[in-house]
Design an enzyme around this catalytic site. Structure first.
Site, PDB file in Angstrom:
ATOM      1  N   GLU A 290      11.013  -6.709  11.612  1.00  0.00           N
ATOM      2  CA  GLU A 290       9.778  -5.962  11.379  1.00  0.00           C
ATOM      3  C   GLU A 290       9.058  -5.657  12.690  1.00  0.00           C
ATOM      4  O   GLU A 290       7.930  -6.084  12.905  1.00  0.00           O
ATOM      5  CB  GLU A 290       8.837  -6.778  10.473  1.00  0.00           C
ATOM      6  CG  GLU A 290       9.435  -7.182   9.141  1.00  0.00           C
ATOM      7  CD  GLU A 290       8.638  -8.279   8.440  1.00  0.00           C
ATOM      8  OE1 GLU A 290       7.614  -8.755   8.997  1.00  0.00           O
ATOM      9  OE2 GLU A 290       9.036  -8.683   7.349  1.00  0.00           O
ATOM     10  N   CYS A 359     -22.488   1.036  23.618  1.00  0.00           N
ATOM     11  CA  CYS A 359     -23.569   0.114  23.970  1.00  0.00           C
ATOM     12  C   CYS A 359     -23.186  -1.332  23.677  1.00  0.00           C
ATOM     13  O   CYS A 359     -23.730  -1.976  22.764  1.00  0.00           O
ATOM     14  CB  CYS A 359     -24.830   0.506  23.219  1.00  0.00           C
ATOM     15  SG  CYS A 359     -25.266   2.217  23.541  1.00  0.00           S
TER      16      CYS A 359
END
Ligand SMILES: *Cc1c(COP(=O)(O)O)cnc(C)c1O
Length: 430
Positions: A290, A359
């Site tokens: 995977e 920010c």
């Protein structure tokens, strides 16, 4: 293989110049190389040739439809962690019948959806989930194919946020409890079919040792479950690490990093295969892999433009137009990304912080990094951004998602449009 290199004084992805792409489509901009994705898939597939194997690409690493389509065309199956990912796979032309469904928190809606689509297997992470799947399947008059994820309690030696194979992680069922759980499933849960055994010990493993340790520990368990319950597959998960440092094509060693690098060495798939194949081959089972990051990580870059240079008393900052909302790896788990100017640099180097407009003080891509002197308006490429990049994007600070482009040879297609302000508020009401 990496398809990002300087040619005629500027950084290219395959045959396409990155500056031209940014001019045409704006920045920040994700750019992926189809050739690199194909090459990584084929190399892994070839290295595992001795095994009866399937590669189930981990969709969460990069789930753009065009990327999934490209991998489906290569013959990949898919490892999914949500109903949304199953939707993407089928939309992209992938087979539901090749999907394995992982994740600790599958909802009723997701389980029903996956049963209706006829997925290959639910990779189950707890007894409670197994019992719930049994119940839902019974209500629908179906039999749910299942594998339990075993937690082998092996240290993957990677960042704690991407380590998943220790007992204290939320993933899987303790190694010691697996056999009893399969016996209870056989005896008490008529609506599940025991199809396999699964494990996944973590991501960005740069040494083969933890894989070997886990496979050696779990292979006898898989053999026992095969004998007792007739399971047909053993999935050993993903986790093959990539090189985040030194990720430009070889030969493009950068003068500004003098002395800093040079020893970075990837875990090669050949090395990985030659370590795990001998342990897996005698099981005579279907083996699933995977991989996510290995396939797409080095196949993508994030292009960003320098908005301002700011020389403070303590530091020099280059403020760029991409932020942690576009690529969160540095903020989330101290992920490193090499940074290369799109225009091939010559001249002075300086020590800078590369920061975004968001920010938050965590909104940086590099701190105290030695880079060629950047000027306002210059483009930079954040390298190795193909995995866990766009897929983790957020609209924080109400910043639209960047666009994505897929390059294939000299061809470049927009595979996701940049979001507009209208997209940003779609679905909201006043
Ligand atoms: C995330 C994940 C993968 C892929 O991990 P990579 O490090 O990207 O290869 C594979 N299997 C499972 C269950 C996962 O959660």
């Amino acid at each position: 293989m990496h398809s990002f290199r300087y040619r005629d004084g500027s950084l290219h992805c395959e045959d396409v110049e990155l500056g031209a792409l940014a001019d045409a489509h704006g920045s920040p901009l994700y750019v992926y190389s189809a050739a690199t994705i194909r090459d990584h898939y084929r190399r892994l597939d070839a290295a595992l040739g001795e095994l009866d194997h399937h590669i189930a690409y981990a969709v969460k690493a990069n789930s753009n439809l065009a990327v999934l389509r490209l991998l489906a065309a290569e013959g990949a199956d898919f490892d999914i962690v949500s109903g949304g990912e199953l939707f993407r796979v089928t939309k992209a032309g992938g087979r539901a019948a090749g999907c394995t469904f992982a994740g600790v928190g599958k909802t009723r809606e997701e389980i029903e959806y996956a049963l209706r689509e006829g997925i290959y297997c639910f990779n189950v992470e707890s007894e409670a989930e197994l019992r719930f799947i049994d119940r839902v399947a019974g209500e629908l008059g179906e039999r749910a194919p299942v594998a339990v994820r075993v937690n082998p309690n092996v240290d993957a030696g990677t960042h704690k946020y991407i380590s998943t194979g220790k007992s204290e992680n939320k993933f899987g069922v303790d190694f010691q409890d697996i056999e009893a759980l399969y016996a209870r499933a056989e005896a008490e849960m008529p609506n599940v079919a025991l199809r396999g055994l699964q494990m996944h010990i973590g991501s960005q493993l740069t040494s083969v040792q933890p894989f070997v340790e886990a496979v050696e520990k779990v292979a006898p368990l898989a053999a026992g479950l095969k004998a007792k319950h007739g399971i047909e597959f053993f999935s050993i998960g993903g986790g093959i690490g990539i090189i985040y440092e030194d990720s430009l094509a070889s030969g493009d060693r950068r003068w500004w990093e003098e002395g800093a690098r040079g020893d970075a060495r990837p875990l090669t798939v050949e090395e990985y295969a030659s370590a795990v194949v001998p342990v897996l081959k005698p099981l005579d089972m279907k083996i699933l892999f995977e991989p996510g990051r290995f396939i797409v990580g080095n196949a993508g870059v994030l292009i960003s433009r320098v908005l301002y240079k700011k020389r403070g008393r303590a530091k020099t900052f280059a403020i760029v137009d991409a932020g942690m909302g576009d690529l969160i790896r540095p903020a989330l788990y101290q992920g490193h990304h090499d940074i290369a100017p799109v225009k091939e640099p010559s001249g002075e180097a300086e020590t800078v912080d590369i920061v975004g407009p968001i920010c938050e003080s965590g909104d940086f891509f590099a701190q105290d990094r030695v880079l060629p002197e950047l000027a306002e308006g210059d483009l930079i490429a954040l390298l190795s951004a193909g995995a866990y990049g766009f897929v983790m994007a957020s609209n924080y600070n109400s910043r639209p998602f960047p666009a994505e482009v897929l390059v294939d040879g000299a061809d470049a297609e927009v595979i996701r449009k940049r979001q507009s302000y209208d997209d940003l508020v779609a679905g909201e009401a006043v």
